[in-house]
Every structure is written in structure tokens, then in C-alpha cells.
Design a protein around this motif. Structure first.
Motif, PDB file in Angstrom:
ATOM      1  N   THR A  83       0.976  -1.185   0.133  1.00  0.00           N
ATOM      2  CA  THR A  83       0.109   0.150  -0.064  1.00  0.00           C
ATOM      3  C   THR A  83       0.943   1.357   0.004  1.00  0.00           C
ATOM      4  O   THR A  83       1.907   1.251   0.716  1.00  0.00           O
ATOM      5  N   THR A 105       0.507   5.086   0.712  1.00  0.00           N
ATOM      6  CA  THR A 105      -0.508   5.971   1.243  1.00  0.00           C
ATOM      7  C   THR A 105       0.107   7.362   1.210  1.00  0.00           C
ATOM      8  O   THR A 105       1.197   7.705   1.689  1.00  0.00           O
ATOM      9  N   SER A 120      -4.702   6.320  -1.466  1.00  0.00           N
ATOM     10  CA  SER A 120      -3.764   5.109  -1.323  1.00  0.00           C
ATOM     11  C   SER A 120      -3.846   4.345  -2.552  1.00  0.00           C
ATOM     12  O   SER A 120      -4.878   4.486  -3.263  1.00  0.00           O
TER      13      SER A 120
END
Length: 149
Positions: A90, A92, A102
Motif C-alpha cells: 500500500t 499511502t 492510497s
């Protein structure tokens, strides 16, 4: 977005002399890129994110540039939209709002993963967008890496 269940083959990526920048890649010619899938590449203390050409480029870039901080995390158990648990990344881009931007990418759309020892370490995040079949660096910033199990 759906994730492919097909066999993945790593794209060719040639690095610059310092190893961080991508000198050449054929990723944007692959079927996965044509279907809109991102690709993470880790080397020389850098995380490179390749984003194929999609209509929402301007929105992506705007949200990335508004970030006050960036975190790249490896997660052993992401959910593939309720279907099954998968490992993945991920990225972000925290802009201070309740809903930071994200990007989720399954591990099979990468060339490896940083190690546990890299947890809480800073790395350079370099984002490349596809433009007319070529890769163009659009974003560069220090990011914190998190290793979540």
C-alpha cells in the motif's frame, strides 16, 4: 479494480548508474500494464512505482502532490476485495484528511519485497507514469517503509 490470477512474468527494468532511476522498462508494453495494473520495483534504497496510462492521471498526481507524508507498507494479509487474503503493498499519500489517497498493489505485481530490517526506514519513492508508451518520472519523495505481518 480486479487483480489478475494469471502467471506473472517480471518486466525488463534497466537502472541508471546510481541504481535508483529507471533508464528503460518494457513494463508498459505488458498485458498487465494495458489492463491498468501498477508495478512496484525495489532497488538501491528506492521504491519505484510504475503506473500505466489511465484517464485519472491528473487526479492521481494532484493527490500525490498534496501529501504531507508518504508511507509504503508491505502487508502480509491485504484483502482482494473480499475474495481472499493476499500479500501486497500500500502506498499511502497522507494529506492530513480523513481519507488519504492510497494505491494497493498485490505482491505478484512487484519484483520482490524489502526485508523486515527495513521497517521504519526511509526510502526514496519514485513514481513513473506512462506517457505515449514511455516512462516519465512524475513524483519523487522520501517515504517511510512499514513491514506489517
Amino acid at each position: 479494480m480486479q487483480y489478475m490470477d494469471t502467471i506473472w512474468s517480471d518486466p525488463l527494468i534497466k537502472n541508471s548508474k546510481n541504481g535508483m532511476e529507471i533508464k528503460y522498462t518494457d513494463y508498459f508494453d505488458t498485458e498487465n500494464a494495458k489492463k491498468g495494473y501498477n508495478y512496484f520495483s525495489f532497488i538501491a534504497g528506492a521504491c519505484r512505482l510504475l503506473v500505466p496510462e489511465i484517464p485519472t492521471y491528473p487526479e492521481f498526481l494532484s493527490k500525490m502532490k498534496k501529501a504531507k507524508s508518504v508511507e509504503v507498507s508491505y502487508n502480509a494479509k491485504l484483502y482482494d476485495f473480499g475474495r481472499k487474503k493476499i500479500a501486497g503493498y500500500t502506498a499511502t499519500f497522507d494529506d492530513g484528511t480523513a481519507t488519504p489517497f492510497s494505491l494497493l498493489t498485490p505482491i505478484k505485481h512487484s519484483d520482490g519485497k524489502p526485508l523486515k530490517k527495513d521497517h521504519d526506514q526511509k526510502m526514496m519513492l519514485i513514481v513513473y507514469f506512462e506517457k505515449e508508451g514511455k516512462h516519465v518520472e512524475v513524483y519523487r519523495r522520501k517515504a517511510v517503509f512499514k513491514y506489517n505481518r
